[in-house]
Design an enzyme around this catalytic site. Sequence first.
Site, short mmCIF file in Angstrom:
data_model
loop_
_atom_site.label_atom_id
_atom_site.label_comp_id
_atom_site.label_asym_id
_atom_site.label_seq_id
_atom_site.Cartn_x
_atom_site.Cartn_y
_atom_site.Cartn_z
N CYS A 175 -5.52 8.50 8.33
CA CYS A 175 -5.64 8.02 9.71
C CYS A 175 -5.29 9.11 10.71
CB CYS A 175 -4.69 6.84 9.93
SG CYS A 175 -5.29 5.32 9.22
N ARG A 216 0.57 15.24 12.43
CA ARG A 216 1.34 14.70 11.30
C ARG A 216 1.74 15.86 10.39
NH1 ARG A 216 -1.50 9.28 9.17
NH2 ARG A 216 0.54 8.99 8.20
N ASP A 233 3.91 0.87 12.17
CA ASP A 233 2.65 0.30 11.67
C ASP A 233 2.34 -1.08 12.26
OD1 ASP A 233 2.35 2.52 10.04
OD2 ASP A 233 3.57 1.62 8.47
N LYS A 236 0.83 -1.22 0.00
CA LYS A 236 0.00 0.00 0.00
C LYS A 236 0.86 1.26 0.00
CE LYS A 236 -2.07 2.40 3.87
NZ LYS A 236 -1.23 3.41 4.12
N ASN A 237 1.86 1.32 0.87
CA ASN A 237 2.61 2.57 1.00
C ASN A 237 3.55 2.83 -0.18
OD1 ASN A 237 1.20 3.21 3.27
ND2 ASN A 237 2.81 2.63 4.72
N ARG A 258 -8.99 0.65 3.74
CA ARG A 258 -8.00 1.54 3.12
C ARG A 258 -6.70 0.82 2.85
NH1 ARG A 258 -6.26 5.57 6.62
NH2 ARG A 258 -4.75 5.70 4.96
N1 EPU Z 1 7.26 14.44 10.39
C1 EPU Z 1 7.52 15.77 10.64
N2 EPU Z 1 7.53 16.63 9.59
C2 EPU Z 1 7.30 16.22 8.31
C3 EPU Z 1 7.05 14.87 8.07
C4 EPU Z 1 7.03 13.99 9.13
O1 EPU Z 1 7.71 16.18 11.79
O2 EPU Z 1 7.34 17.08 7.41
C5 EPU Z 1 7.25 13.48 11.51
C6 EPU Z 1 5.90 12.78 11.66
O3 EPU Z 1 5.02 13.54 12.46
C7 EPU Z 1 6.30 11.47 12.31
C8 EPU Z 1 7.66 11.18 11.69
O4 EPU Z 1 8.13 12.42 11.18
O5 EPU Z 1 6.45 11.65 13.68
C9 EPU Z 1 7.67 10.16 10.56
O6 EPU Z 1 6.69 10.51 9.59
P1 EPU Z 1 6.81 10.09 8.05
O7 EPU Z 1 6.82 11.31 7.23
O8 EPU Z 1 7.93 9.11 7.88
O9 EPU Z 1 5.44 9.34 7.84
P2 EPU Z 1 4.51 9.43 6.59
O10 EPU Z 1 5.30 9.50 5.34
O11 EPU Z 1 3.46 10.47 6.79
C10 EPU Z 1 4.46 6.86 6.15
C11 EPU Z 1 3.38 5.82 6.02
C12 EPU Z 1 2.80 5.53 7.39
C13 EPU Z 1 3.91 5.07 8.31
C14 EPU Z 1 5.02 6.12 8.36
C15 EPU Z 1 6.22 5.70 9.18
C16 EPU Z 1 2.51 6.27 3.84
C17 EPU Z 1 1.40 6.77 3.02
N3 EPU Z 1 2.35 6.33 5.15
O12 EPU Z 1 3.81 8.01 6.67
O13 EPU Z 1 1.87 4.48 7.19
O14 EPU Z 1 3.38 4.87 9.59
O15 EPU Z 1 5.49 6.40 7.02
O16 EPU Z 1 6.79 4.57 8.63
O17 EPU Z 1 3.51 5.81 3.32
C18 EPU Z 1 0.00 3.18 7.66
O18 EPU Z 1 0.34 2.49 6.70
O19 EPU Z 1 -0.91 2.86 8.47
C19 EPU Z 1 0.69 4.43 7.87
C20 EPU Z 1 0.24 5.38 8.68
#
Ligand code: EPU
Length: 433
Positions: free
Chosen positions: A116, A121, A305, A22-23, A397
Amino acid sequence: MDKLYIQGGTPLKGKVQISGAKNSAVALIPATILAESTITIDNLPNISDVRVFADLLREIGGTVELREGELTVDPSAMTAVPLPNGSVKKLRASYYLMGAMLGRFGRAAVGLPGGCNLGPRPIDQHIKGFEALGATVSNDHGAIFLKADELRGARIYLDVVSVGATINIMLAAVRAKGQTIIENAAKEPEIIDVATLLSSMGAKIKGAGTDVIRIEGVDKLNGCRHTIIPDRIESGTFMIAAAASKGQVILDNVIPKHLESLSSKLREIGVTIQEQDDQLYIDASQADFQAVDIKTLVHPGFPTDLQQPMTTLLTQAVGTSIVTDTIYSARFKHVDELRRMGANIKVEGRSAIIYGATPLQGTKVTASDLRAGAALVIAGLISTGVTEISGVEHIDRGYEDLVAKLQELGAEVWRNLPAPATEPAEMDKAIES
Ligand code: EPU
């Protein structure tokens, strides 16, 4: 609204086929915007996030066909249609439209992401990256507006290791003039998958999967064909479900290396795991589960996750386990629901403290997010009586055919219909009790 019902108590047995990630999918689909000819992506999971994204590509003028796990996109007639509202709000990953549209058109207007609810975030690191590449970024009425006359390569150090920011900056930088260097980049397998697709399209990317990614911008990207990697989080969910139910399950279409942090924790708990090429065999039929401590970290550490499903398994381990989420501070909404099923868990700050082992009883519970849903499904599989789960749209999702896959492993789970062996009146009694 749909509901899931689970009659617990059956050990899972048999073989399950793991779907595409998915991701990865939610980043690869917007990446097709960057091409100038047709792209085909296969092994796509059949989940609602993929269908919503396919519709978004149609909204901006793409010709999109989505059939049996294969997506074909002709992006040639796409334009920079503003997307401040509507479907973008349904997806967390709609932020990838910012990088992809900025890369292709030099501008984008994208509603701030939904998805979610895991606590704050932010996307400040994405924006820092876009600005470093020469874009002006403004936030107006819940949408982000980006504009650049010309994107220029830059050196970008991420203050927080972020999967989303790393991919989004890659999407914009592949069409920028000159070299971009992303330092302190995330190393998740999904980032390598996106880099593989972009490279097949003609991009020049080195170092994906390490913490320094170097991108040499190109003028044009072409169509190609790409197969998505297997979903390591779906795999992990089935590994934990197999273990918790004291089952014996073979997972097919997995990359065992992507799951090393989980495999080693499961072994510590007392589960037998064997690896072979693209298969994993989980045997917990004779296991006595022991408590362990877990701290979620960026890849290759233990994935956030899988923290929620793991919490359910740890309710069955003897002793005190501590699960600490260093990535999302508020990812503990499943804990109240597990408590209602009989778990003895306390949340303190970023940690859940689990006192085991406690038997779980089926009751009515609600999934607040995707992986909380997975945690509750596993709880249902090991509970006495019937568990009724609301909030199924969150599970849809991210998990393809979860009910069918679990049924094939022998679980008594069904969607909306009364249980084959249980009269509705009896079922209500079981749920109320
Ligand atoms: N963060 C910041 N600033 C940013 C971006 C992130 O402070 O600009 C912080 C976030 O708040 C968090 C950490 O950095 O504390 C990591 O966030 P990241 O950006 O890595 O997460 P994401 O890209 O929003 C993806 C997956 C998530 C998964 C996370 C961590 C997707 C669409 N989502 O989210 O997946 O938990 O990486 O591995 O790829 C899920 O599949 O249920 C899911 C939530």
